[in-house]
Design a protein around this motif. Structure first.
Motif, mmCIF file in Angstrom:
data_model
loop_
_atom_site.group_PDB
_atom_site.id
_atom_site.type_symbol
_atom_site.label_atom_id
_atom_site.label_comp_id
_atom_site.label_asym_id
_atom_site.label_seq_id
_atom_site.Cartn_x
_atom_site.Cartn_y
_atom_site.Cartn_z
ATOM 1 N N LEU A 347 0.829 -1.204 0.000
ATOM 2 C CA LEU A 347 0.000 0.000 0.000
ATOM 3 C C LEU A 347 0.864 1.255 0.000
ATOM 4 O O LEU A 347 0.525 2.274 0.628
ATOM 5 C CB LEU A 347 -0.952 0.000 1.201
ATOM 6 C CG LEU A 347 -1.947 -1.171 1.261
ATOM 7 C CD1 LEU A 347 -2.743 -1.134 2.538
ATOM 8 C CD2 LEU A 347 -2.868 -1.148 0.056
ATOM 9 N N ASP A 348 2.026 1.177 -0.685
ATOM 10 C CA ASP A 348 2.923 2.331 -0.838
ATOM 11 C C ASP A 348 3.343 2.931 0.496
ATOM 12 O O ASP A 348 3.620 4.138 0.592
ATOM 13 C CB ASP A 348 2.263 3.417 -1.704
ATOM 14 C CG ASP A 348 1.994 2.939 -3.128
ATOM 15 O OD1 ASP A 348 2.835 2.171 -3.649
ATOM 16 O OD2 ASP A 348 0.954 3.303 -3.696
ATOM 17 N N GLY A 349 3.404 2.105 1.527
ATOM 18 C CA GLY A 349 3.885 2.584 2.818
ATOM 19 C C GLY A 349 2.911 3.449 3.584
ATOM 20 O O GLY A 349 3.301 4.149 4.532
ATOM 21 N N GLU A 350 1.626 3.443 3.206
ATOM 22 C CA GLU A 350 0.647 4.266 3.917
ATOM 23 C C GLU A 350 0.489 3.773 5.359
ATOM 24 O O GLU A 350 0.746 2.619 5.670
ATOM 25 C CB GLU A 350 -0.697 4.224 3.185
ATOM 26 C CG GLU A 350 -0.657 4.903 1.825
ATOM 27 C CD GLU A 350 -2.053 5.082 1.247
ATOM 28 O OE1 GLU A 350 -3.033 4.886 1.984
ATOM 29 O OE2 GLU A 350 -2.161 5.420 0.060
ATOM 30 N N PRO A 351 0.051 4.664 6.280
ATOM 31 C CA PRO A 351 -0.022 4.302 7.700
ATOM 32 C C PRO A 351 -0.906 3.074 7.941
ATOM 33 O O PRO A 351 -2.016 2.966 7.414
ATOM 34 C CB PRO A 351 -0.621 5.557 8.346
ATOM 35 C CG PRO A 351 -0.217 6.670 7.433
ATOM 36 C CD PRO A 351 -0.274 6.084 6.047
ATOM 37 N N LEU A 352 -0.390 2.170 8.751
ATOM 38 C CA LEU A 352 -1.098 0.952 9.133
ATOM 39 C C LEU A 352 -1.164 0.875 10.651
ATOM 40 O O LEU A 352 -0.165 1.109 11.331
ATOM 41 C CB LEU A 352 -0.371 -0.288 8.615
ATOM 42 C CG LEU A 352 -0.080 -0.388 7.118
ATOM 43 C CD1 LEU A 352 0.837 -1.572 6.849
ATOM 44 C CD2 LEU A 352 -1.371 -0.516 6.326
#
Length: 518
Positions: A347-352
Motif C-alpha cells: 500500500l505504498d507505505g501508507e499508515p497501518l
C-alpha cells in the motif's frame, strides 16, 4: 508423530565455533537467512529454527551428512538430508514433505536447502528433557541411516567449481538496472561468468533478464538471456536466449533450484546451444538490491507509552518504519505491542495500525495490520522471538500482503530507552524501588549483575551491599500485583527463585531476587 518437547539451556557468550568432534554444532543461516541452531552429540543431532521448526537426525560415520526429520509447528513433517562442505562452513541438501504422520512416504518433489555457518551466539550448558512421542512409528525406523526411504527422494545437484577456461569478455555487455531482487552474475560451468541479469521476484517465482555471451554459440555474439522460475512447479521453469542482432530466440526447458548460499543452480534439459548438458548458476551480487523510499515517519502517530514504554519498529532494508507501545499482562504473560507503521512494499507505505501479540505458546503469536482508509485488515500467525536487550524479531508471511513481499517478512522491535511513563505513575510503581538486603549480603561484599536471567550468564558488573534506589523493571518469572506488595520474609519467599532486571545509576542488569528488599 508429535514432537512434545526439546528444551536446551542456552547462555550468551563470546562467539565461538563448533569443536572439530561435533562439526554440525553451532549457529547457521539457511538460504533464506533464517537462523538455525544445531546441537550435536556424537551420531545424534537436535536442532531448531526460531520457534517454528524442530529437527532430529542421525549423523553419518564420517560426520559429513545428517539425515532425519524436521517438524513444523503446524505439525507438517519433512525428511531431509544435508551434507557438509569440506571446510565445514557450508551445507547443502534436499528436504521433502511427508504425506502422513505414519506412512513416511514423500508427498512432494524435493526442495533444495543450503546454509552457511554464522557466528555462534550461544554455548550449550545442558540438554534437558528430550522427549519424543509417537504412538505409531518408532523413531528409529525414520532415523535409521540404512532405511531405503531416505535414499529414494535424494536427488543432488552439487554446486560446481569455477572453471579453468579463459575468462569470457563481458566488458562490453550492458549491465541492466537492478530488479527488486537485485543483480545476479550468470556463471557457466565451462566458461565462468558470461554476463549479468536483473531479477524481479514475487510469490510465484522470479524472472531474471540481461545480456550474456556464450563462446561456443555463434562465435559468442551478445544474447539477451531470460530465466523464468516458478516456485510451485519446477517443470515449467524456462530459459530463453535472444540474439540481439537478429532477434531470433531459442527456448529451453530448465530445472532451476536454490543452491548453496545466495545462488540458483540451472540445469538445461538435453542438448541446448551446442552442448549435450549445459549447467549454469545465478549468483547474487551483494548489495545490489535497490533501496525503497524510506517511510515518512511524520505521517505516523506515536502511541501513548505502555507499561514498559515505547518500541522502535525497523527492517534491515528500510530502517525505522514506525513506533509501537509495549505492554505485558502479568498473569497470562502475553505481550502486546500496538501502534502505527508503514510497509513500503504494501500500500505504498501508507499508515497501518499494527497489533503484535506474543504469548507463552508460539501458537499464540500473531500480527494484525489495518489500513483505515481502505478498510483493509489482515491478521495472520507470526513468529515472535524475544532477544536479549529488550528486543523482538517478528516474522510473518509477507506474500499474503503483496507480490513484492515474497516469502517471510521480518521486522525488528526494539525498546526506546527512557520511554517508560514518568507521569501519572500508579501507586505500585513506588513498590519497585528496592535495595540490596544487607541482612543477607554483609557490608563490604558485592552482588553480581548478570547479562541475562541465568546463573551461568556473563557477569557484567556488581552492586555494593549498601546499594539503594534500585528500580526493578521486571522479574523472571513475573511478579503479580499481589506479590509486588509483599514485604519482609514474605517478599523474600517469592523473590528467592527469581532474577530481576534492575536499573542502578551506573548499570542495568539481572540480579538474584533473593538479594533484593525494600
Amino acid at each position: 508423530m508429535l514432537l512434545r518437547s526439546l528444551i536446551a539451556l542456552l547462555i550468551l557468550a563470546t562467539p565461538t565455533y563448533a569443536a572439530p568432534g561435533d562439526p554440525w554444532e553451532g549457529t547457521w543461516r539457511n538460504s533464506s537467512h533464517k537462523r538455525l541452531w544445531f546441537f550435536q552429540d556424537g551420531d545424534t543431532l537436535w536442532g531448531s529454527a526460531s520457534n517454528r521448526f524442530r529437527y532430529i537426525a542421525r549423523v553419518s560415520p564420517d560426520g559429513r551428512t545428517i539425515r532425519g526429520t524436521q517438524f513444523e509447528k503446524s505439525r507438517t513433517q519433512y525428511l531431509f538430508e544435508y551434507t557438509l562442505s569440506a571446510d565445514g562452513q557450508d551445507f547443502v541438501g534436499d528436504y521433502v514433505a511427508l504425506s502422513g504422520a505414519t506412512d513416511a512416504v514423500p508427498s512432494s518433489t524435493n526442495e533444495r536447502m543450503s546454509g552457511y555457518r554464522a557466528e555462534t551466539d550461544w554455548v550449550r550448558t545442558e540438554l534437558v528433557d528430550v522427549d519424543f512421542v509417537d504412538a505409531n512409528t518408532p523413531f528409529d525406523s525414520i532415523l535409521n541411516m540404512n532405511n531405503p526411504m531416505h535414499v529414494a527422494w535424494i536427488n543432488f545437484q552439487a554446486p560446481f567449481e569455477q572453471p579453468d577456461a579463459p575468462r569470457v569478455d563481458i566488458d562490453d555487455l550492458p549491465i541492466p538496472d537492478a530488479g527488486n531482487a537485485g543483480l545476479w552474475q550468470v556463471i557457466d560451468q565451462q566458461y565462468g561468468q558470461i554476463g549479468t541479469v536483473a531479477m524481479d521476484e514475487d510469490a510465484s517465482g522470479f524472472v531474471a533478464s540481461g545480456q550474456v555471451r556464450i563462446p561456443d554459440f555463434q562465435g559468442g555474439i551478445p544474447l539477451l538471456a531470460t530465466f523464468t522460475e516458478y516456485s510451485n512447479n519446477q517443470t515449467l521453469d524456462q530459459a530463453s536466449f535472444k540474439i540481439v542482432q537478429s532477434g531470433d530466440t531459442q527456448f529451453a526447458t530448465v530445472n532451476i533450484r536454490p543452491g548453496a548460499g545466495e545462488q540458483f543452480d540451472i540445469t538445461f534439459d538435453g542438448d541446448f546451444l551446442g552442448v549435450d548438458r549445459r549447467t549454469m548458476q545465478l549468483v547474487w551480487i551483494e548489495g545490489s538490491i535497490p533501496p525503497l523510499d524510506p517511510i515518512d515517519l511524520s505521517t505516523l502517530e506515536i502511541p501513548e507509552p505502555g507499561d514498559f514504554g515505547l518500541m522502535r519498529v525497523t527492517t534491515a532494508v528500510h530502517g525505522q518504519i514506525g513506533t509501537v507501545n509495549w505492554n505485558q499482562d502479568r498473569e497470562t504473560l502475553k505481550v502486546t505491542m500496538q501502534g502505527q507503521i508503514g510497509i513500503p512494499e504494501w500500500l505504498d507505505g501508507e499508515p497501518l495500525d499494527v497489533i503484535i501479540l506474543e504469548g507463552p505458546n508460539v501458537f499464540d503469536d500473531a500480527i494484525s495490520l489495518s489500513h483505515t482508509a481502505s478498510g483493509t485488515t489482515v491478521t495472520m500467525p507470526a513468529l515472535v522471538e524475544e532477544d536479549e536487550g529488550d528486543q523482538y524479531f517478528v516474522t510473518f508471511v509477507g506474500a499474503e500482503l503483496s507480490d513484492n513481499l515474497n516469502g517471510d517478512y521480518t521486522i525488528t522491535v526494539t525498546h526506546i530507552p527512557n520511554s517508560r511513563p514518568t507521569t501519572g505513575t500508579p501507586p505500585q510503581e513506588d513498590l519497585r524501588i528496592l535495595r540490596i538486603d544487607t541482612d543477607r549480603i554483609p557490608m563490604g561484599l558485592a552482588v553480581q549483575v548478570f547479562e541475562a536471567p541465568l546463573r551461568d550468564a556473563p557477569v557484567i558488573g556488581t552492586l555494593p551491599s549498601d546499594a539503594t534506589g534500585l528500580v526493578m523493571r521486571q522479574c523472571n518469572p513475573l511478579l503479580s500485583d499481589e506479590q509486588l506488595r509483599l514485604n519482609g520474609e514474605d517478599l523474600y519467599n517469592v523473590m528467592a527463585d527469581r532474577f530481576c532486571l534492575v536499573d542502578a545509576p551506573d548499570i542495568t542488569g539481572w540480579v538474584g531476587g533473593a538479594f533484593l528488599t525494600r
